[in-house]
Design a protein around this motif. Structure first.
Motif, PDB file in Angstrom:
ATOM      1  N   GLU A  16       0.857  -1.194   0.000  1.00 55.63           N
ATOM      2  CA  GLU A  16       0.000   0.000   0.000  1.00 55.63           C
ATOM      3  C   GLU A  16       0.897   1.249   0.000  1.00 55.63           C
ATOM      4  OE1 GLU A  16      -3.429   0.674   0.050  1.00 55.63           O
ATOM      5  OE2 GLU A  16      -3.554  -1.404  -0.629  1.00 55.63           O
ATOM      6  N   ARG A  74       2.428  -9.612   5.576  1.00 58.14           N
ATOM      7  CA  ARG A  74       1.460  -8.665   5.038  1.00 58.14           C
ATOM      8  C   ARG A  74       1.477  -8.679   3.509  1.00 58.14           C
ATOM      9  NH1 ARG A  74       3.092  -4.300   8.037  1.00 58.14           N
ATOM     10  NH2 ARG A  74       4.382  -3.314   6.445  1.00 58.14           N
ATOM     11  N   TRP A  75       2.682  -8.838   2.952  1.00 59.96           N
ATOM     12  CA  TRP A  75       2.806  -8.774   1.493  1.00 59.96           C
ATOM     13  C   TRP A  75       2.445 -10.098   0.812  1.00 59.96           C
ATOM     14  CZ3 TRP A  75       8.261  -6.484   2.631  1.00 59.96           C
ATOM     15  CH2 TRP A  75       8.122  -5.153   3.075  1.00 59.96           C
ATOM     16  N   ARG A  78      -0.517 -10.956  -1.664  1.00 60.81           N
ATOM     17  CA  ARG A  78      -0.626 -10.303  -2.965  1.00 60.81           C
ATOM     18  C   ARG A  78       0.386 -10.814  -3.995  1.00 60.81           C
ATOM     19  NH1 ARG A  78      -1.631  -3.954  -1.490  1.00 60.81           N
ATOM     20  NH2 ARG A  78      -3.806  -4.143  -0.859  1.00 60.81           N
ATOM     21  N   THR A 233      -9.582   3.532  -2.490  1.00 62.33           N
ATOM     22  CA  THR A 233     -10.078   3.374  -1.118  1.00 62.33           C
ATOM     23  C   THR A 233      -9.844   4.650  -0.313  1.00 62.33           C
ATOM     24  OG1 THR A 233      -7.950   2.554  -0.362  1.00 62.33           O
ATOM     25  CG2 THR A 233      -9.518   0.925  -1.185  1.00 62.33           C
ATOM     26  N   ARG A 234     -10.522   4.724   0.812  1.00 58.98           N
ATOM     27  CA  ARG A 234     -10.374   5.889   1.685  1.00 58.98           C
ATOM     28  C   ARG A 234      -8.919   6.098   2.086  1.00 58.98           C
ATOM     29  NH1 ARG A 234     -15.466   5.628   5.578  1.00 58.98           N
ATOM     30  NH2 ARG A 234     -14.882   3.457   5.416  1.00 58.98           N
ATOM     31  N   TYR A 235      -8.263   4.986   2.428  1.00 55.43           N
ATOM     32  CA  TYR A 235      -6.864   5.072   2.823  1.00 55.43           C
ATOM     33  C   TYR A 235      -6.023   5.654   1.695  1.00 55.43           C
ATOM     34  CZ  TYR A 235      -2.139   3.652   4.007  1.00 55.43           C
ATOM     35  OH  TYR A 235      -0.803   3.656   4.260  1.00 55.43           O
ATOM     36  N   ARG A 236      -6.280   5.194   0.472  1.00 52.89           N
ATOM     37  CA  ARG A 236      -5.479   5.679  -0.661  1.00 52.89           C
ATOM     38  C   ARG A 236      -5.767   7.140  -0.960  1.00 52.89           C
ATOM     39  NH1 ARG A 236      -6.647   0.094  -3.863  1.00 52.89           N
ATOM     40  NH2 ARG A 236      -5.107  -1.177  -2.741  1.00 52.89           N
ATOM     41  N   LEU A 238      -6.361   9.394   1.315  1.00 51.01           N
ATOM     42  CA  LEU A 238      -5.581  10.166   2.293  1.00 51.01           C
ATOM     43  C   LEU A 238      -4.109  10.218   1.905  1.00 51.01           C
ATOM     44  CD1 LEU A 238      -7.291   8.957   5.595  1.00 51.01           C
ATOM     45  CD2 LEU A 238      -7.527  11.188   4.472  1.00 51.01           C
ATOM     46  N   GLN A 239      -3.569   9.093   1.391  1.00 52.97           N
ATOM     47  CA  GLN A 239      -2.160   9.082   0.997  1.00 52.97           C
ATOM     48  C   GLN A 239      -1.952   9.884  -0.285  1.00 52.97           C
ATOM     49  OE1 GLN A 239      -0.320   8.181   3.216  1.00 52.97           O
ATOM     50  NE2 GLN A 239      -1.901   7.169   4.417  1.00 52.97           N
ATOM     51  N   TRP A 258     -16.194  21.724   7.708  1.00 57.34           N
ATOM     52  CA  TRP A 258     -15.403  21.695   8.947  1.00 57.34           C
ATOM     53  C   TRP A 258     -14.508  20.461   8.994  1.00 57.34           C
ATOM     54  CZ3 TRP A 258     -14.286  25.290  12.394  1.00 57.34           C
ATOM     55  CH2 TRP A 258     -13.776  24.911  13.631  1.00 57.34           C
ATOM     56  N   ARG A 259     -15.040  19.348   8.515  1.00 60.72           N
ATOM     57  CA  ARG A 259     -14.246  18.135   8.357  1.00 60.72           C
ATOM     58  C   ARG A 259     -14.222  17.829   6.881  1.00 60.72           C
ATOM     59  NH1 ARG A 259     -14.194  14.862  12.964  1.00 60.72           N
ATOM     60  NH2 ARG A 259     -13.822  13.144  11.546  1.00 60.72           N
TER      61      ARG A 259
END
Lengths: 394, 394
Positions: A16, A74-75, A78, A233-236, A238-239, A258-259
């Protein structure tokens, strides 16, 4: 066949974005050996693990480091999906490519991310260098933009593109789309706009922006650090925001609640030492509350037009802001005494020096000298032995 | 009969506001002797002139000092007009009075003006102490306010008055009038609003605000440093602004053009070390350009509601701002791994742990531990041996 480009293409699917263990492994072992280790093709000794621990300690990232064994686990799931040659072929078919840090086209401003630099960039668009950070401005904001946000974004992006800036945004609905569209319309430079995506660039997401993103790819670039087929994705998201912040010298939040994810981009910019601008709006608009929050917290500069943004982007601090002096008033620069005297001068019938002394509360010498100065400025005129204001002075 | 009160009443007619020679003379000789000297009733020795020069040098005001002789010449034309007893009788007839610094009702926050403290205050209104600066907020802005400015001013003034703050303004059309009116409507404390005038308080100026200013005098106070009958000249407007700034702990500019008297009030507040707030607005509105200028120059804090203003006014820095957190998202506070895992969880049909490992790029142990944490938070649920998101987590 393993080479640097193919290795990085594969690693970007294995890990990721911002997988610090993976990034450190690449840093210490190089991309090709990192891939061999990450896929279990070669084993590693205790020295490697120590080197990674030391590197992460230097970057205060050691807390998220649970050892290479945990990372390999973790890897592992994949590994069967790895097919970097297929991914490169996909990009080639789409007219794209994958960039790695040793490429001449690699945007050098990403170096500022240090260890958090992306492993590679999947790139659809012109085979042209991105502009340096000083010539790139990120315009970001809410998906549910208001008509105010749309209009301000359009003005800013058009005008920035006209000045030769590249407008960086995220390709989403709302502010992002308005920014790309207006930059394309205003574009005079080589690359008026680029879109940094959270998912794979093989498809243009969201689908409602497909035509727009195709145009961005034709006149600029659409890029991502995740390989083709990756879901946004949400995580991606943010990155991805750190890449938007790093590519530009200024991140401007046009409208944000505000957010809002746009505030996350602003915080990335701040962390990188980049300038942050916020566009003010109505205090009644929830879509400006995030901008006002940034202004209030002191991290952002209030920007209202492209000139003010260009000024933030300019590394030498030269003043590019539009002159906004307004019409200077005639009484600017008068001494206090002369201002008092000007106030005391009647508009219609002329007044004697004695009368002016009383009204202005000044001595006769001062009044006479002041009348001389005001007359020179065209603000006072004598008439039948008395004095009055000229029309110009009102 | 000369006493302190009558002497100051007379001096305030003899001298324009901020006549530094006059203020220094009063400071050195006392009000009664200052009046005798200023009117030529008694002569003065070289010692007095030296004392004044020394005092003005301490205040860096020595440049505007041309000696007492020049000042006497300036004051002389107004001597025949002096009639302080008549002025006091006028005020008495209007239900008013003149306040001097030794009075119990004298607002002590004016001490911060130092030498530039007014000689006296002509006062129509309640015979009540003004609140201390910490309980007073100045709301100022353009005469030609927009409907946006009117509505924001109304909200702020009403809400500040409801919280027991006194709203200080200048009694003019536009923002000032909206501030006074809403403060009167919201007033819960002893003195919801006061108007500081540039001209004499014997008449309510401008005439269109006569009823409003009468109401302000009935429930609060209307005051000025210039005596009855004084015209509101431009010079006096500028000096008046320092009193507005000094009476309150915060000066908020609600709407102002790029050049505006309200900015002058803000600069006085800054000079006094008082807080300055600016209300943001549309970048298309010329009436907000002055506010954005204040924000951009860094001297002002962006304020969008009464709570944020109250926070600026609070000397102990206690947080009075309205909680504006918005609904926290369910994924707040998750670790990066758990956020990645949450993103990977399907919404409809459940997914196996093996599948989740591949999608999330996480090891099986991490996935199992993460699913446990997400389930505890009600974000993930197991179903037929697999896992999916709960509706709550979307």
């Amino acid at each position: 066949m393993h080479n640097e480009r193919i290795a990085r293409a594969a690693l970007s699917r294995l890990m990721e974005p911002q997988d610090v263990a993976g990034l450190a492994l690449v840093h210490v072992a190089g991309a090709e050996d990192a891939l061999r280790i990450a896929t279990g093709q070669v084993s590693y000794g205790p020295g490697l693990e120590q080197d990674i621990t030391g590197l992460l300690a230097d970057h205060s990232s050691v807390n998220s480091w649970a050892g290479l064994g945990a990372a390999l686990k973790r890897w592992a799931p994949r590994i069967p999906d790895l097919a970097p040659e297929r991914d490169l072929a996909t990009m080639h078919r789409l007219g794209g490519r994958v960039l790695v840090p040793t490429d001449g086209l690699w945007p050098r401003q990403l170096d500022d991310l240090g260890l958090h630099q992306p492993i590679c960039l999947w790139w659809r668009g012109l085979e042209l260098e991105l502009p340096p950070a000083a010539r790139a401005v990120a315009l970001v904001g809410s998906r549910d933009s208001t008509s105010y946000g749309a209009s301000v974004t359009g003005d800013l992006a058009y005008s920035l593109a006209q000045r030769g800036f590249t407008v960086v945004s995220g390709g989403a609905y709302g502010i992002d789309a308005h920014a790309h569209r207006a930059a394309l319309a205003g574009g005079s430079g080589a690359m008026p706009t680029i879109a940094v995506m959270a998912g794979g660039v093989d498809r243009f997401y969201p689908s409602g922006n497909e035509d727009l993103l195709r145009a961005v790819a034709n006149q600029g670039a659409v890029l991502a650090e995740v390989p083709p087929g990756s879901a946004p994705t949400r995580y991606r998201f943010l990155q991805r925001n750190r890449l938007i912040a790093a590519l530009a010298s200024v991140t401007v939040v046009v409208e944000a609640r505000w957010r809002s994810g746009a505030l996350n981009t602003a915080h990335h910019a701040e962390t990188l030492g980049r300038a942050v601008g916020a566009v003010p709006g109505s205090v009644h608009s929830a879509n400006s509350a995030g901008c006002h929050r940034l202004l209030r917290d002191g991290g952002a500069v209030c920007v209202t037009d492209a000139g003010e943004i260009a000024e933030l982007a300019s590394p030498c601090g030269q003043s590019l802001a539009d002159e906004k002096s307004g019409r200077p008033a005639d009484h600017d620069g008068l001494t206090l005494e002369d201002l008092i005297l000007l106030d005391a001068l009647p508009l219609r019938s002329a007044s004697s020096v004695e009368k002016l002394c009383t009204v202005a509360g000044l001595g006769a010498d001062s009044v006479r000298a002041g009348l001389g100065r005001l007359a020179l400025l065209g603000l006072a005129a004598s008439e039948k032995g008395g004095w009055k204001r000229t029309r110009q002075s009102t």
